[in-house]
Design an enzyme around this catalytic site. Sequence first.
Site: not given
Length: 566
Positions: A104, A172, A494
């Site tokens: 990520d 994130h 997610s």
Amino acid sequence: MDEADRYKITSEDYADIILEDWSNTEAARKFSGDFVNHINNDIAFAYIPMDRMTLDSINKFGYYSIPGCYGLMKAETGWEQLPDSNPDSFNGYVGNGVLLGFVDTGIDYRHPAFIGKDNTTRIVSIWDQTINSQGYPEGLYYGTEYSREQINAALQSPDPLSVVPVTDNIGHGTMMAGIACGSQDEANHFQGIAPEAELVIVKLKPAKQYLKEIFIIPDEVPCYQENDIMAGVEYLNRVAGLLNRPIVICLGVGNNMADHAGLRISSRFYASLGEKPGFVFVTAAGNEANRRNHYYGNIADNVTMDYVELHVGEKNPGFMMQFWGQPPNFFWIDVYMPSGEFLVRIPPVDGQTMVERRDNTLVVVDSMLGIPSNHNQSIIFRFRNPAEGNWTFMVFGSMGDLPREFHFWLTLHNFLEEGTYFLNPNIYTTIVGPANSTGLLTVTSYDINTGKLDFYSSRGLNVDQFLKPDITAPGINVLAPFPDYTYAAASGSSIAAAYTAGITAHMLQWGVVEGRAAFLNTPHVRHIYQLSAIREKDRDYPNEDWGYGILNPKGIMSTMRDFMSF
């Protein structure tokens, strides 16, 4: 391997090509003079000079071989009225002995969420693809790998980033890892789902500029290329193998310009890993429903064509769109500009690239048959400086008594300018790649406070009518660690995938680490989640919205015991 070849991996002067079965004669001939990096026994990446990339490259090199561009599956982040974290009980399990792997945006390793009770890191290693040095992982040749020992040394330093300069400027990756397995923080009322699992982290480098130009993605939008994600997953595989530990691999990125059947090289690679004992692959379904970026058509027996209308807003620099014709029928498409002027007719021809210009508008069309299987028809549209207004696509299907079904998808909403949408959209068949793969555990999101499905959560089925998503998990306003020692409320599929990954760490501790079910893998875990899910009495299951129901941590153990009794 010399420095000149290593340079090609990250250089904007070289394009990346994904190769499957790289040892075959045709691939060896086509890329005989190029640097080819073999990441495993089946898959390799070739690096070729940019002057070999032309407008017809999708057809020239193949639908699967041009790396796709993937965006983040997070809908929003907020900082007001943060909820308390209240992870569901799993009979005292906390993820001991299990690895959680994320590919990520990186991680803020300094955050208390990733530090154990002994004040040392809970991260086994980090591969940062953005920092090039001689410390790259063996056989991958770019980025820098940081060990647990180096991270602990950084944590003892007055300036940790001078020792291990890994950051997460977007947040994130930090949020996903923290939700899955963040350490308890009583002062901030936070605890991750599996607070004693350990982490393996890959920070993705941004996609190369030429790929963003091919797929017409705005420069400022986070975007990551498919082969870097594949390399990251292979890294997680190697670390788990070296340590002989079970691992949950969680992907919170996705791509809407995929086959929506899970048959890309990357999807099949992930599915094969997920079949290994002790490996579970969790993916985010996406946030593409109700974005008006999907059209479904089924031409009736008594009509000749379907009219598909697409609105394009003003000053749109460009976008990408994919047509998918369901087999066994073939389709012809007539394209009309907002002015009513006929632009082009696209026949069902394999390997054809058409280029049409009108004033400032450029449209490039790549036609393919039999990609990826079953003689289906795929057409990739790339619009640059498209004229404002309503574009019309007249879709003709071959006549007969068989269904004439087709789909259009626009690119991810993250990559799309506002004001571009289908006038008669369809919210189904909007699960992104790789989550539309039958071999992966696909998670969509709902609001635990209202009991409602996330308005934007992607819906199934996939184009082969396989039921997706598999399960629904909390993904709205979930408390998560955020860079610089803070917390944020996060939403999106997610987030639901990260929550599910944490629950899965409990399962692998019970089954693999403690030796009760060492065979557990993605298909087994998916089956147990489906059996144990919470289902509403007035709703039919499985369905395209909720899958098999809501993830039920308290019911998993009893289902697992029943599963083991056979």
